[in-house]
Structure formats: structure tokens, C-alpha cells
Motif scaffolding. Sequence first.
Motif, PDB file in Angstrom:
ATOM      1  N   GLN A 184       4.767  -1.616   2.207  1.00 41.59           N
ATOM      2  CA  GLN A 184       3.380  -1.484   2.657  1.00 41.59           C
ATOM      3  C   GLN A 184       2.737  -0.198   2.150  1.00 41.59           C
ATOM      4  OE1 GLN A 184       3.176  -2.217   6.907  1.00 41.59           O
ATOM      5  NE2 GLN A 184       3.790  -4.344   6.670  1.00 41.59           N
ATOM      6  N   ARG A 185       3.125   0.178   0.931  1.00 41.28           N
ATOM      7  CA  ARG A 185       2.511   1.315   0.257  1.00 41.28           C
ATOM      8  C   ARG A 185       1.605   0.807  -0.859  1.00 41.28           C
ATOM      9  NH1 ARG A 185       8.031   3.187   0.117  1.00 41.28           N
ATOM     10  NH2 ARG A 185       8.086   2.536  -2.069  1.00 41.28           N
ATOM     11  N   THR A 186       0.557   1.580  -1.171  1.00 41.84           N
ATOM     12  CA  THR A 186      -0.274   1.277  -2.330  1.00 41.84           C
ATOM     13  C   THR A 186       0.392   1.867  -3.560  1.00 41.84           C
ATOM     14  OG1 THR A 186      -2.312   1.272  -1.038  1.00 41.84           O
ATOM     15  CG2 THR A 186      -2.523   1.595  -3.414  1.00 41.84           C
ATOM     16  N   PRO A 187       0.737   1.049  -4.560  1.00 42.51           N
ATOM     17  CA  PRO A 187       1.393   1.587  -5.759  1.00 42.51           C
ATOM     18  C   PRO A 187       0.470   2.555  -6.505  1.00 42.51           C
ATOM     19  CG  PRO A 187       1.582  -0.812  -5.661  1.00 42.51           C
ATOM     20  CD  PRO A 187       0.589  -0.408  -4.618  1.00 42.51           C
ATOM     21  N   PRO A 188       0.985   3.681  -6.969  1.00 37.03           N
ATOM     22  CA  PRO A 188       0.156   4.584  -7.779  1.00 37.03           C
ATOM     23  C   PRO A 188      -0.195   3.938  -9.105  1.00 37.03           C
ATOM     24  CG  PRO A 188       2.448   5.324  -7.756  1.00 37.03           C
ATOM     25  CD  PRO A 188       2.353   4.196  -6.776  1.00 37.03           C
ATOM     26  N   HIS A 189      -1.339   4.318  -9.665  1.00 39.38           N
ATOM     27  CA  HIS A 189      -1.794   3.733 -10.922  1.00 39.38           C
ATOM     28  C   HIS A 189      -0.774   3.897 -12.040  1.00 39.38           C
ATOM     29  CE1 HIS A 189      -6.369   3.626  -9.880  1.00 39.38           C
ATOM     30  NE2 HIS A 189      -5.718   2.571  -9.437  1.00 39.38           N
ATOM     31  N   ALA A 190       0.002   4.973 -11.991  1.00 41.70           N
ATOM     32  CA  ALA A 190       0.986   5.217 -13.057  1.00 41.70           C
ATOM     33  C   ALA A 190       2.047   4.131 -13.109  1.00 41.70           C
ATOM     34  CB  ALA A 190       1.640   6.584 -12.865  1.00 41.70           C
ATOM     35  N   GLU A 191       2.266   3.414 -11.999  1.00 42.24           N
ATOM     36  CA  GLU A 191       3.276   2.347 -11.972  1.00 42.24           C
ATOM     37  C   GLU A 191       2.753   1.024 -12.508  1.00 42.24           C
ATOM     38  OE1 GLU A 191       4.782   1.773  -8.072  1.00 42.24           O
ATOM     39  OE2 GLU A 191       5.960   3.623  -8.035  1.00 42.24           O
ATOM     40  N   VAL A 195      -2.006  -6.911 -15.107  1.00 46.50           N
ATOM     41  CA  VAL A 195      -3.140  -7.257 -14.252  1.00 46.50           C
ATOM     42  C   VAL A 195      -2.650  -7.737 -12.890  1.00 46.50           C
ATOM     43  CG1 VAL A 195      -5.092  -8.831 -13.964  1.00 46.50           C
ATOM     44  CG2 VAL A 195      -4.697  -7.729 -16.175  1.00 46.50           C
ATOM     45  N   ALA A 196      -1.517  -8.458 -12.874  1.00 45.23           N
ATOM     46  CA  ALA A 196      -0.951  -8.897 -11.598  1.00 45.23           C
ATOM     47  C   ALA A 196      -0.547  -7.702 -10.734  1.00 45.23           C
ATOM     48  CB  ALA A 196       0.249  -9.813 -11.832  1.00 45.23           C
ATOM     49  N   ASP A 197      -0.028  -6.641 -11.347  1.00 42.44           N
ATOM     50  CA  ASP A 197       0.257  -5.412 -10.605  1.00 42.44           C
ATOM     51  C   ASP A 197      -1.023  -4.879  -9.959  1.00 42.44           C
ATOM     52  OD1 ASP A 197       2.915  -5.434 -11.399  1.00 42.44           O
ATOM     53  OD2 ASP A 197       2.656  -3.914 -12.964  1.00 42.44           O
ATOM     54  N   PHE A 198      -2.082  -4.835 -10.757  1.00 43.53           N
ATOM     55  CA  PHE A 198      -3.366  -4.293 -10.305  1.00 43.53           C
ATOM     56  C   PHE A 198      -3.910  -5.098  -9.128  1.00 43.53           C
ATOM     57  CE2 PHE A 198      -7.950  -3.581 -10.483  1.00 43.53           C
ATOM     58  CZ  PHE A 198      -8.048  -2.230 -10.772  1.00 43.53           C
ATOM     59  N   VAL A 199      -3.876  -6.423  -9.262  1.00 47.95           N
ATOM     60  CA  VAL A 199      -4.411  -7.290  -8.208  1.00 47.95           C
ATOM     61  C   VAL A 199      -3.547  -7.209  -6.957  1.00 47.95           C
ATOM     62  CG1 VAL A 199      -4.946  -9.672  -7.569  1.00 47.95           C
ATOM     63  CG2 VAL A 199      -5.486  -8.843  -9.874  1.00 47.95           C
ATOM     64  N   SER A 200      -2.231  -7.280  -7.125  1.00 46.50           N
ATOM     65  CA  SER A 200      -1.345  -7.257  -5.953  1.00 46.50           C
ATOM     66  C   SER A 200      -1.449  -5.935  -5.198  1.00 46.50           C
ATOM     67  CB  SER A 200       0.107  -7.525  -6.373  1.00 46.50           C
ATOM     68  OG  SER A 200       0.596  -6.504  -7.224  1.00 46.50           O
ATOM     69  N   ALA A 201      -1.694  -4.849  -5.919  1.00 48.00           N
ATOM     70  CA  ALA A 201      -1.841  -3.550  -5.258  1.00 48.00           C
ATOM     71  C   ALA A 201      -2.998  -3.559  -4.267  1.00 48.00           C
ATOM     72  CB  ALA A 201      -2.040  -2.453  -6.296  1.00 48.00           C
ATOM     73  N   LEU A 203      -3.817  -5.960  -2.323  1.00 52.33           N
ATOM     74  CA  LEU A 203      -3.392  -6.534  -1.046  1.00 52.33           C
ATOM     75  C   LEU A 203      -3.042  -5.425  -0.053  1.00 52.33           C
ATOM     76  CD1 LEU A 203      -1.018  -9.495  -2.013  1.00 52.33           C
ATOM     77  CD2 LEU A 203      -3.212  -9.693  -0.838  1.00 52.33           C
ATOM     78  N   ASN A 204      -2.367  -4.387  -0.549  1.00 47.52           N
ATOM     79  CA  ASN A 204      -1.914  -3.324   0.343  1.00 47.52           C
ATOM     80  C   ASN A 204      -3.011  -2.320   0.679  1.00 47.52           C
ATOM     81  OD1 ASN A 204       0.578  -4.537   0.370  1.00 47.52           O
ATOM     82  ND2 ASN A 204       1.709  -2.641   0.055  1.00 47.52           N
ATOM     83  N   TRP A 205      -4.183  -2.481   0.102  1.00 42.70           N
ATOM     84  CA  TRP A 205      -5.300  -1.629   0.497  1.00 42.70           C
ATOM     85  C   TRP A 205      -5.647  -1.807   1.961  1.00 42.70           C
ATOM     86  CZ3 TRP A 205      -9.678  -1.506  -3.753  1.00 42.70           C
ATOM     87  CH2 TRP A 205      -9.300  -0.590  -4.755  1.00 42.70           C
ATOM     88  N   VAL A 206      -5.329  -2.964   2.527  1.00 44.90           N
ATOM     89  CA  VAL A 206      -5.705  -3.191   3.926  1.00 44.90           C
ATOM     90  C   VAL A 206      -5.033  -2.182   4.856  1.00 44.90           C
ATOM     91  CG1 VAL A 206      -6.079  -5.650   3.493  1.00 44.90           C
ATOM     92  CG2 VAL A 206      -3.886  -4.888   4.406  1.00 44.90           C
ATOM     93  N   THR A 226      -8.952 -14.382  -1.565  1.00 46.37           N
ATOM     94  CA  THR A 226      -9.290 -14.436  -2.990  1.00 46.37           C
ATOM     95  C   THR A 226      -8.253 -13.696  -3.818  1.00 46.37           C
ATOM     96  OG1 THR A 226     -11.639 -14.529  -2.388  1.00 46.37           O
ATOM     97  CG2 THR A 226     -11.112 -14.018  -4.684  1.00 46.37           C
ATOM     98  N   LEU A 227      -7.787 -12.557  -3.340  1.00 41.18           N
ATOM     99  CA  LEU A 227      -6.719 -11.840  -4.037  1.00 41.18           C
ATOM    100  C   LEU A 227      -5.480 -12.722  -4.171  1.00 41.18           C
ATOM    101  CD1 LEU A 227      -6.972  -8.324  -2.323  1.00 41.18           C
ATOM    102  CD2 LEU A 227      -7.388  -8.789  -4.753  1.00 41.18           C
ATOM    103  N   LYS A 228      -5.110 -13.355  -3.083  1.00 38.20           N
ATOM    104  CA  LYS A 228      -3.924 -14.204  -3.098  1.00 38.20           C
ATOM    105  C   LYS A 228      -4.055 -15.326  -4.122  1.00 38.20           C
ATOM    106  CE  LYS A 228      -1.367 -17.421  -0.161  1.00 38.20           C
ATOM    107  NZ  LYS A 228      -1.444 -18.226   1.077  1.00 38.20           N
ATOM    108  N   ASP A 229      -5.234 -15.899  -4.239  1.00 36.99           N
ATOM    109  CA  ASP A 229      -5.453 -17.017  -5.163  1.00 36.99           C
ATOM    110  C   ASP A 229      -5.210 -16.627  -6.620  1.00 36.99           C
ATOM    111  OD1 ASP A 229      -6.056 -18.708  -3.100  1.00 36.99           O
ATOM    112  OD2 ASP A 229      -8.234 -18.547  -3.340  1.00 36.99           O
ATOM    113  N   PHE A 230      -5.372 -15.344  -6.946  1.00 36.37           N
ATOM    114  CA  PHE A 230      -5.193 -14.883  -8.314  1.00 36.37           C
ATOM    115  C   PHE A 230      -3.779 -14.385  -8.598  1.00 36.37           C
ATOM    116  CE2 PHE A 230      -9.877 -14.549  -8.200  1.00 36.37           C
ATOM    117  CZ  PHE A 230     -10.166 -15.255  -9.364  1.00 36.37           C
TER     118      PHE A 230
END
Length: 250
Positions: A184-191, A195-201, A203-206, A226-230
Motif C-alpha cells: 500500500q505504498r505509492t511506487p517512486p517514479h524511479a521504479e 505504462v502499466a506501472d504508471f497506471v497501477s501506481a 491505484l495506491n494514490w487513494v 477506470t484505472l482497473k479497466d486499463f
Amino acid sequence: MKISLEQHLRDYAASFYNGQPENDRNIRLKIDHTFRVRDEARRIAAAELPDPAERSLAERAALLHDLSRFEQFARFGTFKDAASFDHGDRSAELAAEQHLLDDLDEAAQADVLDAIRSHNKLAIPGTLSERGTVLAQVVRDADKIDIMPILFDYLKHPTNKSVVLNLAASPEITPAVWDDLAAQRTPPHAELRTVADFVSAKLNWVYDLNYPTSRRIFRERGYLETLKDFLPHTQQVETLYRAASARLAQ
């Protein structure tokens, strides 16, 4: 006659247009985002902050949070901080250099600058004042809320890769990102690699939405679905989605 801060921002952004389509559409993207984040911050603050002066400062911080994005894209052709500069830090520098907070007292200036500086960090530093923390929380929530439709527009019409930091157009989520998501952490941009990494990250913004109003907006607009659909239709994604849904309901 002294121009408004809004007009200053429009004029400043326009100074970076150069007639090149890729440059100019990204300058427009960020000035439009700026005003929408202001509107979202105003909505959150009206519901969550009882002090009118504090609401006004939150709006000011929201207007200035991405002040450096125009320079960033014009100079480096990217919104990726790792390939250019930390845009939160640089936006605070520019706000001070351009004397955009000179009408405020010293403490208020410091709090607004701290909120601008902190809006893009993985977490709000513990060194901020109580009011500075509140301002940062409002701006971070408003920023996250407005990034969603920008991302969805790209995913439907993937033409402007700058939106997703020019990451590889792959449906795979990399192991390091999975580890962060599961915790339940937001991945840092360096990781982020895909695009799937970007979108899935996102999810954890909540877990980093600070106010009930922000979570309600996120929920009512259907952003999580909508995030889940992608994303890949896997049990792992379903587990992440269910946990994030539970957080939004709080």
C-alpha cells in the motif's frame, strides 16, 4: 494596473510557446491543469477548512504548484523530474523569484512555499508547520484528482507520451512496483518502467488522499474503476482494487 495572479500565469505560460506542436500542446496541458487544480483545491478547502484565510492560501498554493512545468518541458522536453529537475522545488523557487507571494506576511509565504515544494514528494515532510501541512494536503489531493482525467485521455488516445513520462507501452507491471503496491505504498517514479506501472501506481494514490471530500470525489467520479479497466485482469490487480475501494469508502 497590477494584473491578477491568474493572468500572470497565463502570460508566463504563453511565453514558452514556440510554434512546435509537441511543445505547445504540453504547455497548454499544464496551464489548463493548473487552473483545474485550483478549482479542485477550492472545492476541497470549502468543505474541509473552516478558516477563510487558510482556504485562500490553499488556492494560492494550488495555482503555483506547477509553475516550473513550462520551463521544464521547454528546456528538457519532458515532465520527468529525474531527467530534468524537481518541479516542486523549482516551482517554489520561481514563485519567490517572481515575487508572487509578496503581499503575504512572512509566515504565510513560508507555508505556501512549503506546500508547493511538498506537493510532488512521496510524503509530506514532518518539518512543515501545522498550516503548511494542511495546505500541502489540499494541493496534493487536488493534484491527484485532476491528473486522473489527463491520464484517462492518454490511455484512450495514446498520442502524447509525455503524460506517462515516455514509459514503455507495456501491460506488464514490474516486480519492484508490485512490491510497493502490495504494501500500500505509492511506487517512486524511479521504479516505473512501463505504462502499466504508471497506471497501477495511481491505484495506491487513494491511501494518500487526505480528506473525506477528496475520497468522495475520487469515488463518485469512478476513477478507481477506470484505472482497473486499463490494467491486466489478474487476481493481483483485483486484490489491489478491492483494498483501494475499501479505503475510498472511509
